[in-house]
Design a protein around this motif. Structure first.
Motif, short mmCIF file in Angstrom:
data_model
loop_
_atom_site.label_atom_id
_atom_site.label_comp_id
_atom_site.label_asym_id
_atom_site.label_seq_id
_atom_site.Cartn_x
_atom_site.Cartn_y
_atom_site.Cartn_z
N ALA A 197 -7.48 -3.69 -12.95
CA ALA A 197 -8.30 -2.93 -12.69
C ALA A 197 -8.71 -3.09 -10.71
N VAL A 198 -8.34 -4.34 -10.35
CA VAL A 198 -8.41 -4.99 -9.40
C VAL A 198 -7.59 -3.77 -8.21
N LEU A 199 -6.40 -3.65 -8.76
CA LEU A 199 -5.00 -3.74 -8.78
C LEU A 199 -5.02 -2.43 -7.93
N ILE A 200 -5.60 -1.67 -9.32
CA ILE A 200 -5.07 0.04 -9.16
C ILE A 200 -6.26 0.63 -8.17
N TYR A 201 -7.24 -0.46 -8.42
CA TYR A 201 -8.48 0.45 -7.60
C TYR A 201 -8.75 0.39 -5.78
N SER A 202 -7.53 -1.23 -6.23
CA SER A 202 -7.45 -0.73 -4.21
C SER A 202 -6.45 -0.18 -3.44
N VAL A 203 -5.32 0.39 -4.59
CA VAL A 203 -4.44 1.18 -3.92
C VAL A 203 -4.74 1.78 -3.79
N LEU A 204 -5.07 2.37 -5.40
CA LEU A 204 -5.47 4.28 -5.23
C LEU A 204 -6.59 4.72 -4.12
N GLY A 205 -8.21 3.80 -4.50
CA GLY A 205 -9.00 3.53 -3.42
C GLY A 205 -8.43 4.25 -1.73
N SER A 206 -7.46 3.20 -1.69
CA SER A 206 -6.94 3.20 -0.05
C SER A 206 -6.48 5.04 0.15
N LEU A 207 -6.15 5.93 -0.39
CA LEU A 207 -6.43 7.29 -0.27
C LEU A 207 -7.21 8.15 0.15
N THR B 132 -3.13 12.02 10.83
CA THR B 132 -2.11 12.21 10.00
C THR B 132 -1.97 10.44 10.09
N LYS B 133 -1.79 10.37 11.80
CA LYS B 133 -1.58 9.37 12.25
C LYS B 133 -2.96 8.44 11.49
N LYS B 134 -4.31 9.10 11.93
CA LYS B 134 -5.22 7.95 11.62
C LYS B 134 -5.23 7.78 9.84
N ASP B 135 -4.42 8.88 9.18
CA ASP B 135 -4.56 8.49 7.70
C ASP B 135 -3.34 7.16 7.38
N TYR B 136 -2.76 7.28 8.30
CA TYR B 136 -1.45 5.87 7.89
C TYR B 136 -2.31 4.41 8.59
N ARG B 137 -2.68 5.40 9.07
CA ARG B 137 -3.28 3.55 9.80
C ARG B 137 -4.11 2.49 8.81
N ILE B 138 -5.09 4.17 7.97
CA ILE B 138 -6.13 3.33 7.30
C ILE B 138 -5.79 2.83 6.38
N ILE B 139 -4.77 4.03 5.30
CA ILE B 139 -3.62 3.57 3.91
C ILE B 139 -2.92 1.77 4.34
N GLY B 140 -2.42 2.09 5.48
CA GLY B 140 -1.55 0.68 5.95
C GLY B 140 -2.58 -0.07 5.63
N PHE B 141 -3.41 0.25 6.58
CA PHE B 141 -4.37 -1.77 6.64
C PHE B 141 -4.63 -1.94 6.01
N LEU B 142 -5.10 -0.89 4.83
CA LEU B 142 -5.48 -0.97 3.44
C LEU B 142 -5.21 -1.65 2.30
N LEU B 143 -3.90 -1.63 2.29
CA LEU B 143 -2.61 -1.66 1.65
C LEU B 143 -1.89 -3.45 1.81
N PHE B 144 -1.92 -3.27 3.20
CA PHE B 144 -1.88 -4.82 3.80
C PHE B 144 -2.81 -6.21 3.04
N LEU B 145 -4.54 -4.84 3.27
CA LEU B 145 -5.40 -6.19 2.87
C LEU B 145 -5.36 -6.33 1.48
N SER B 146 -4.50 -5.36 0.72
CA SER B 146 -4.65 -5.51 -0.85
C SER B 146 -3.22 -6.73 -1.21
N LEU B 147 -2.84 -6.66 0.00
CA LEU B 147 -0.72 -7.01 -0.66
C LEU B 147 -1.19 -8.53 -1.15
N VAL B 148 -1.34 -9.67 -0.36
CA VAL B 148 -1.45 -10.73 -1.16
C VAL B 148 -1.94 -10.42 -2.68
N PRO B 149 -3.74 -10.25 -2.37
CA PRO B 149 -3.51 -11.18 -3.41
C PRO B 149 -3.03 -9.66 -5.09
N SER B 150 -2.91 -9.01 -4.96
CA SER B 150 -1.88 -8.00 -5.80
C SER B 150 -0.52 -8.95 -6.24
#
Length: 214
Positions: A61-71, A7-25
């Motif tokens: 497309a990029v915004l939804i792709y980034s957020v949905l893809g993180s999961l 569960t913690k690994k999931d949170y780290r992966i999702i959180g990192f990918l969402l963080f990477l998507s934050l500024v472009p979003s």
């Protein structure tokens, strides 16, 4: 039952990918606001106002792709929600193709801006075509029920889709030590570096996964 570590690994992966998507979003949402309200018009972004539909489609497309893809890439979450993974995966294939397709269209049709160097057009075309190939191959392999290879190609496609997030960091040293907006070859190299870093990270993840399974 999933373990706490998973569960913690999931949170780290999702959180990192969402963080990477934050500024472009955020930048993309600001761009959509400008285009829909007519504010922030400049000579540099005139091309977006002249033909706004492709860039709006690209941003959405990029915004939804980034957020949905993180999961999709959180292993514990994916294994617990396989039905959701399959349904959202079909949506992501469409969004990935739309992201790459509109990116290629914007590169080919929109006029070159003064800050772009001579290399950036070719780099963007190669990146867009590579992303299309990755998404298409990922879809083909899942139809063949080759889920391992499917996952690898989708990782590659998603990594390219997150290029704008990494480019924030490849541009950061310039903003800190030089100042102002980079242009010409330096800008081309910083843009290319963002995609290259993501490409290498994706290949490292795939290599690590293959080594673990072997």
């Amino acid at each position: 039952m999933p373990t706490n570590s998973t569960t913690k690994k999931d949170y780290r992966i999702i959180g990192f990918l969402l963080f990477l998507s934050l500024v472009p979003s955020i930048a993309g949402l600001v761009r959509i606001f400008q285009l829909t309200t007519g504010s922030g018009y400049t000579v540099e972004n005139q091309r977006f106002f002249n033909d706004p539909i492709p860039v709006i489609l690209h941003i959405i497309a990029v915004l939804i792709y980034s957020v949905l893809g993180s999961l999709q890439f959180a292993p514990g979450f994916r294994s617990r929600h396989l039905r959701w993974h399959r349904i959202s995966g079909r949506i992501l294939v469409f969004l990935g193709l739309l992201t790459a397709g509109t990116g290629l269209w914007l590169t080919w049709v929109y006029p070159k801006v003064p800050t772009d160097g001579d290399w950036l057009f070719g780099i963007r075309m190669v990146i867009g075509i590579w992303m299309l190939i990755c998404i298409i191959l990922g879809f083909v392999f899942v139809l063949q029920k080759n889920f391992r290879t499917h996952s690898h190609w989708m990782i590659r496609g998603y990594a390219i889709g997150l290029g704008a997030g990494t480019q924030v960091f490849t541009h950061l040293p310039w903003f800190v030590f030089v100042g102002g907006e980079p242009s010409g070859i330096p800008r081309d190299l910083m843009m290319a570096a963002g995609w290259l870093i993501n490409f290498l990270v994706a290949e490292w993840i795939i290599w690590k996964e293959n080594s673990f399974r072997n």
